[in-house]
Design a protein around this motif. Structure first.
Motif, mmCIF file in Angstrom:
data_model
loop_
_atom_site.group_PDB
_atom_site.id
_atom_site.type_symbol
_atom_site.label_atom_id
_atom_site.label_comp_id
_atom_site.label_asym_id
_atom_site.label_seq_id
_atom_site.Cartn_x
_atom_site.Cartn_y
_atom_site.Cartn_z
ATOM 1 N N VAL A 1 -17.975 47.314 45.274
ATOM 2 C CA VAL A 1 -19.248 48.024 45.206
ATOM 3 C C VAL A 1 -19.095 49.393 45.873
ATOM 4 O O VAL A 1 -18.081 49.684 46.518
ATOM 5 C CB VAL A 1 -20.379 47.241 45.913
ATOM 6 C CG1 VAL A 1 -20.648 45.917 45.223
ATOM 7 C CG2 VAL A 1 -20.047 47.018 47.384
ATOM 8 N N HIS A 2 -20.115 50.217 45.718
ATOM 9 C CA HIS A 2 -20.217 51.435 46.514
ATOM 10 C C HIS A 2 -21.673 51.678 46.849
ATOM 11 O O HIS A 2 -22.576 51.143 46.207
ATOM 12 C CB HIS A 2 -19.606 52.644 45.785
ATOM 13 C CG HIS A 2 -20.303 53.001 44.507
ATOM 14 N ND1 HIS A 2 -19.856 52.585 43.266
ATOM 15 C CD2 HIS A 2 -21.431 53.735 44.266
ATOM 16 C CE1 HIS A 2 -20.670 53.038 42.320
ATOM 17 N NE2 HIS A 2 -21.634 53.748 42.905
ATOM 18 N N ASP B 1 -28.582 31.156 44.341
ATOM 19 C CA ASP B 1 -27.325 30.403 44.365
ATOM 20 C C ASP B 1 -26.223 31.267 43.775
ATOM 21 O O ASP B 1 -26.065 31.347 42.551
ATOM 22 C CB ASP B 1 -27.484 29.098 43.575
ATOM 23 C CG ASP B 1 -26.299 28.171 43.761
ATOM 24 O OD1 ASP B 1 -25.476 28.440 44.646
ATOM 25 O OD2 ASP B 1 -26.200 27.174 43.026
ATOM 26 N N VAL B 2 -25.452 31.925 44.632
ATOM 27 C CA VAL B 2 -24.425 32.861 44.177
ATOM 28 C C VAL B 2 -23.207 32.727 45.077
ATOM 29 O O VAL B 2 -23.307 32.365 46.243
ATOM 30 C CB VAL B 2 -24.972 34.320 44.208
ATOM 31 C CG1 VAL B 2 -25.326 34.740 45.626
ATOM 32 C CG2 VAL B 2 -24.002 35.296 43.575
ATOM 33 N N TRP C 1 -16.948 43.585 48.795
ATOM 34 C CA TRP C 1 -18.161 42.994 49.338
ATOM 35 C C TRP C 1 -18.276 41.583 48.801
ATOM 36 O O TRP C 1 -17.588 41.200 47.842
ATOM 37 C CB TRP C 1 -19.376 43.828 48.943
ATOM 38 C CG TRP C 1 -20.626 43.540 49.738
ATOM 39 C CD1 TRP C 1 -21.787 42.973 49.306
ATOM 40 C CD2 TRP C 1 -20.838 43.838 51.124
ATOM 41 N NE1 TRP C 1 -22.704 42.900 50.322
ATOM 42 C CE2 TRP C 1 -22.149 43.420 51.451
ATOM 43 C CE3 TRP C 1 -20.029 44.412 52.111
ATOM 44 C CZ2 TRP C 1 -22.672 43.553 52.740
ATOM 45 C CZ3 TRP C 1 -20.561 44.547 53.385
ATOM 46 C CH2 TRP C 1 -21.876 44.123 53.680
ATOM 47 N N ALA C 2 -19.123 40.787 49.417
ATOM 48 C CA ALA C 2 -19.332 39.408 48.966
ATOM 49 C C ALA C 2 -20.799 39.051 49.092
ATOM 50 O O ALA C 2 -21.520 39.613 49.920
ATOM 51 C CB ALA C 2 -18.483 38.434 49.788
ATOM 52 N N ILE D 1 -19.321 41.420 54.698
ATOM 53 C CA ILE D 1 -18.406 42.376 55.331
ATOM 54 C C ILE D 1 -16.955 42.026 55.036
ATOM 55 O O ILE D 1 -16.509 40.907 55.272
ATOM 56 C CB ILE D 1 -18.645 42.414 56.855
ATOM 57 C CG1 ILE D 1 -19.993 43.062 57.180
ATOM 58 C CG2 ILE D 1 -17.514 43.167 57.560
ATOM 59 C CD1 ILE D 1 -20.376 42.993 58.639
ATOM 60 N N GLY D 2 -16.222 42.993 54.504
ATOM 61 C CA GLY D 2 -14.802 42.822 54.219
ATOM 62 C C GLY D 2 -14.492 42.140 52.907
ATOM 63 O O GLY D 2 -13.337 42.101 52.487
ATOM 64 N N GLY D 3 -15.522 41.579 52.249
ATOM 65 C CA GLY D 3 -15.305 40.946 50.952
ATOM 66 C C GLY D 3 -14.607 39.601 51.010
ATOM 67 O O GLY D 3 -14.232 39.057 49.973
#
Length: 223
Positions: free
Chosen positions: A173-174, A166-167, A188-189, A137-139
């Motif tokens: 994004v959309h 593992d990222v 986004w994250a 949320i919120g990136g």
């Protein structure tokens, strides 16, 4: 975190899930629904699971909830409703009116608001939830984890679902439905367990405990 610094995050979080494809999917209780990155990468969203009752993997999260529970980005509210049935005080927060309405219809309590806006009982929640990828949320995971620390009581618990790989990425994004419907771009994250633990430590969360269930990865933290 000041009102000036949280305002852009609140706006980004609100834009994220007010797109018509998302509301339509929640209303129907099914997908298809995806997050698409600018390079074309596609992440399927599990709308059917979100709209169903809490499953066995969710139960491992519910069992770790202590005191009143605040579910950030509660979606259609399966966890809030499950906690209500267990007699545990819980409140869901989501920016999408259809998500809030569905949460209430299933027996939960929810508020239509961004997690970065003022919320009830700040600093007094026994458990804060960030599941179903809501660490994105919120990136800005660091800002979100600091916000969660503001909401939790001293010694409170944060339960986070991490990416099962593992990222550590921040992306634009959309939401789209695969049939031509799409929403606006938003930040986004995605964090795996290792990145999440590092970000959480920087935000003042300690005593990380990790576990996996049904292919999903979780982290329990203490304020």
């Amino acid at each position: 975190m000041t009102a000036r610094t949280t305002a852009p995050l609140a706006e980004a979080a609100a834009l994220a899930w007010r797109a018509d494809p998302y509301s339509d999917a929640l209303r129907a209780g099914r997908g298809p629904l995806f997050l698409r990155r600018s390079d074309g990468w596609l992440l399927p969203l599990e709308v059917e699971r979100w709209c169903a009752e809490a499953d066995a993997a969710d139960a491992t999260v519910l069992a770790r909830c202590e005191g009143p529970v605040l579910d950030l980005g509660c979606g259609p509210g399966r966890l809030v409703a499950a906690l209500a049935r267990l007699g545990q005080p819980a409140l869901g927060v989501d920016v999408t009116p259809e998500a809030v309405a569905r949460t209430v219809r299933t027996g939960g309590s929810a508020l239509c608001r961004s997690v970065f806006e003022p919320l009830p009982s700040e600093g007094r929640w026994g458990t804060v939830l960030l599941v179903d990828g809501n660490i994105g949320i919120g990136g800005d995971p660091g800002a979100l984890l600091r916000r969660a620390a503001e909401l939790a009581a001293p010694g409170g618990t944060l339960l986070v679902e991490a990416a099962p790989v593992d990222v550590d990425e921040r992306v634009e994004v959309h939401v789209e439905d695969g049939n031509g419907g799409r929403g606006a771009d938003f930040p986004w994250a995605r964090l795996g367990i290792r990145a999440l633990r590092a970000q959480a430590a920087d935000a003042g969360w300690t005593r990380a405990v990790t576990w996996q269930a049904a292919g999903r990865a979780f982290v329990q933290l203490r304020r």
